[in-house]
Design a protein around this motif. Structure first.
Motif, short mmCIF file in Angstrom:
data_model
loop_
_atom_site.label_atom_id
_atom_site.label_comp_id
_atom_site.label_asym_id
_atom_site.label_seq_id
_atom_site.Cartn_x
_atom_site.Cartn_y
_atom_site.Cartn_z
N LYS A 150 0.75 -1.17 0.02
CA LYS A 150 -0.04 -0.10 -0.05
C LYS A 150 0.86 1.25 -0.13
N ALA A 151 1.89 1.22 0.86
CA ALA A 151 2.61 2.44 0.99
C ALA A 151 3.58 2.53 -0.37
N SER A 152 3.96 1.69 -1.15
CA SER A 152 4.92 1.92 -2.14
C SER A 152 4.01 2.35 -3.35
N SER A 153 2.70 2.07 -3.17
CA SER A 153 1.98 2.47 -4.58
C SER A 153 1.29 3.77 -4.16
N ASN A 154 1.45 4.51 -2.85
CA ASN A 154 0.49 5.67 -2.55
C ASN A 154 1.72 6.72 -2.47
N GLN B 80 9.44 10.51 16.71
CA GLN B 80 8.15 9.90 17.13
C GLN B 80 7.13 9.85 16.10
N SER B 81 6.37 9.06 15.67
CA SER B 81 5.39 8.72 14.75
C SER B 81 4.27 9.84 15.16
N LYS B 82 4.03 9.69 16.54
CA LYS B 82 2.71 10.49 16.90
C LYS B 82 2.90 11.89 16.73
N ASN B 83 4.26 12.22 16.44
CA ASN B 83 4.63 13.96 16.32
C ASN B 83 4.17 14.35 14.90
N MET B 84 3.81 13.50 13.92
CA MET B 84 3.56 13.93 12.52
C MET B 84 1.88 13.67 12.25
N ALA B 85 1.54 14.99 11.74
CA ALA B 85 0.07 14.95 11.31
C ALA B 85 -0.06 14.34 10.32
N PHE B 86 0.57 14.41 9.18
CA PHE B 86 0.38 13.58 8.03
C PHE B 86 0.21 12.18 8.18
N SER B 87 -0.98 11.65 8.22
CA SER B 87 -1.32 10.25 8.63
C SER B 87 -1.19 9.34 7.41
N GLU B 88 -1.10 9.58 6.31
CA GLU B 88 -1.06 8.64 5.01
C GLU B 88 -0.02 7.72 4.90
N LYS B 89 -0.40 6.54 4.69
CA LYS B 89 0.71 5.58 4.56
C LYS B 89 1.57 5.80 3.14
N ASN C 254 10.62 6.29 4.59
CA ASN C 254 11.14 5.11 4.63
C ASN C 254 10.34 3.96 5.29
N SER C 255 10.12 4.57 6.59
CA SER C 255 9.53 3.46 7.59
C SER C 255 8.12 3.11 7.03
N HIS C 256 7.69 3.74 6.14
CA HIS C 256 6.25 3.49 5.77
C HIS C 256 6.37 2.12 4.82
N PHE C 257 7.42 2.44 3.81
CA PHE C 257 7.47 1.20 2.91
C PHE C 257 8.34 0.18 3.22
N PHE C 258 9.43 0.49 4.17
CA PHE C 258 10.16 -0.32 4.82
C PHE C 258 9.90 -0.18 6.19
N LYS D 115 8.18 4.91 15.67
CA LYS D 115 9.00 5.88 15.40
C LYS D 115 9.19 5.83 13.77
N ASP D 116 9.20 7.04 13.24
CA ASP D 116 9.41 7.34 11.77
C ASP D 116 10.62 7.71 11.02
N LEU D 117 11.11 7.29 10.09
CA LEU D 117 12.15 7.70 9.57
C LEU D 117 11.95 8.30 8.11
N ILE D 118 12.31 9.44 7.86
CA ILE D 118 12.15 10.14 6.46
C ILE D 118 13.45 10.38 6.02
N THR D 119 13.41 10.32 4.66
CA THR D 119 14.52 10.93 3.93
C THR D 119 14.39 12.13 3.11
N VAL D 120 14.78 13.38 3.06
CA VAL D 120 14.72 14.47 2.51
C VAL D 120 15.85 14.63 1.44
N ILE D 121 15.27 14.58 0.14
CA ILE D 121 16.31 14.64 -1.16
C ILE D 121 16.41 16.02 -1.52
N CYS D 122 17.58 16.53 -1.75
CA CYS D 122 17.63 18.15 -1.93
C CYS D 122 18.75 18.24 -2.89
N GLY D 123 18.83 19.44 -3.48
CA GLY D 123 19.82 19.82 -4.46
C GLY D 123 19.53 19.74 -5.80
#
Length: 452
Positions: A81-85, A307-316, A336-340, A348-356
């Motif tokens: 679900k996460a990988s297609s969303n 902490q996952s609870k600290n993010m309002a965006f709730s979509e997987k 990252n922690s949504h699809f893996f 907890k959640d892990l996100i990677t922000v790609i910049c540049g």
């Protein structure tokens, strides 16, 4: 003696192929670790990817190398679900990214006039004025500017971080060019090409779910390859010059403060274009000059754990891509922690922000504090992240991603001309014959097979 220059995924794939065939070779690696940009680390029980976050099993070569290494049962495929969303940022709002024509018709991203333009595309008789058309020009000509701005540009930015009006359509999204040339329509042709690709994948036994990783990250693949060819690796071997004489290559390198050299009958060059250009300048001036024309854009990965609870965006979700018009400091955000899920501790959640990229290259030069303040403020507004970050990590690649820009066809033709006249010299790198990890595996394997 076969010498491989560079121990990224291309060089390692070539080395593994030669090792299986019992060929004698040496791999020269300038750094203290192999893998190039494929690096993973564990920090506070989070699994971080410093370069590519995902790899695709989308050709027989990468499937075979995984099987030959005995890693197939260790593959971790993403949450379906996460990988297609997937989402795109438009006018400050997070909108679902349509994955097909049906969803496009229902999407808030596109106006009625844009949808009509898509429906009329099969009857569009326009033609390119040049053989080397930019991706931006092709899409705008066939499908309209909004499809380019809101659909194609965010997607392609996530791969190349480049400018669609500079990128060659043939080398960055050839499926669109091929659809127009062979079927007279992007809409009709793309469906036919994708159907043929699906049948081809089934023929080679490729899995339907193609994205994968490993428990401790993609570097597990690198470690497995390193283990197989460890005895042939010369560590800290920084190449300084190559000479060509009597159909042999003399490779000079510095190792442990000493000057070394080795004579090679065959060479597989798996180095960045700008590095190889300097090494071959004295005996292959034409090749060198064309390699120097390949541009690289900077890229930066910002890892954030909280902490996952600290993010309002709730979509997987898999991630959010941004349009050029958005005033945000990132190209995309990966959840990252949504699809893996294994990449972050429970709760907890892990996100990677790609910049540049070409859009914001100067961010790579900013301090960690400046980057985190800018990114943190943006994400607090966009995703509703509060309470601060438990983990922060920044990885910079000042020459990160090679660009297949307009004019690349001439560069490729000249590379091919040199390689055609020098059969004992091969190039396997992400600026030649494909940018993806799976392309690099395929091309490294093919280079080695030509010497077997």
């Amino acid at each position: 003696m076969i010498v491989i220059l560079g121990g990224g995924i291309s060089g390692l794939s070539a080395a593994f192929e030669l090792k299986k065939a019992g060929k004698e070779f040496i791999l020269l690696e300038a750094n203290k670790q192999v893998g190039g940009q494929i690096q993973s680390s564990q920090k506070q029980d989070f699994t971080l990817e410093h370069g590519p976050n995902t790899v695709l099993v989308n050709n027989p070569a990468i499937k075979k190398i995984i099987e030959d290494l005995g890693l197939w049962d260790e593959l971790i495929f993403p949450d379906e679900k996460a990988s297609s969303n997937r989402f795109v940022l438009k006018n400050g709002k997070i909108e679902p990214f349509p994955s097909g024509l049906g969803k496009m018709l229902k999407s808030n991203l596109f106006s009625i006039s844009t949808l009509l333009c898509v429906l009329r595309e099969p009857f569009n008789s326009s033609k390119s004025a040049t053989d080397d058309e930019s991706l931006g020009a092709l899409v705008e000509r066939r499908l309209g500017k909004q499809i380019l701005d809101d659909f194609v540009t965010p997607f392609i930015t996530g791969i190349y971080a480049g400018d669609p009006y500079k990128m060659s359509a043939k080398y960055t999204m050839n499926v669109l060019k091929e659809a127009e040339e062979n079927h007279g329509s992007i809409v009709k042709g793309a469906f036919k090409i994708m159907k043929a690709k699906k049948l081809e994948n089934e023929k080679f036994g490729l899995p339907k779910q193609k994205i994968f990783t490993f428990k401790n990250g993609l570097q597990h693949l690198i470690t497995a390859l390193q283990t197989k060819v460890e005895k042939e690796i010369q560590w800290g071997a920084n190449c300084t010059k190559i000479e060509f004489s009597d159909q042999q290559y003399i490779i000079y390198y510095e190792q442990n403060g000493e000057q070394q050299s080795i004579i090679a009958s065959k060479v597989i060059a798996a180095l960045p274009a700008f590095t190889l250009a300097e090494l071959v300048h004295n005996f292959a001036f034409g090749l060198s000059s064309h390699l120097k024309q390949i541009k690289y854009v900077p890229a930066m990965a910002v890892h954030l754990g909280f902490q996952s609870k600290n993010m309002a965006f709730s979509e997987k979700a898999f991630g959010i891509l941004s349009r050029n018009a958005e005033k945000v400091p990132f190209l995309g955000v990966l959840f990252n922690s949504h699809f893996f899920p294994h990449t972050a501790p429970e709760g907890k959640d892990l996100i990677t922000v790609i910049c540049g990229g070409v859009r914001y290259p100067e961010i790579v030069e900013k301090s960690d504090q400046e980057v985190l303040e800018e990114i943190g403020s943006c994400l607090a507004d966009l995703l509703g992240i509060s309470g601060g970050f438990e983990l922060t990590n920044i990885v910079r690649w000042k020459r990160g991603i090679p660009q297949y820009d307009i004019g690349y066809s001439k560069i490729e033709a000249d590379i091919d001309l040199y390689l055609g006249a020098h059969h004992n010299f091969k190039i396997a790198a992400n600026y030649y014959k494909g940018i993806s990890v799976s392309d690099c595996v395929k091309n490294g394997s093919l280079a080695a097979q030509s010497f077997i």
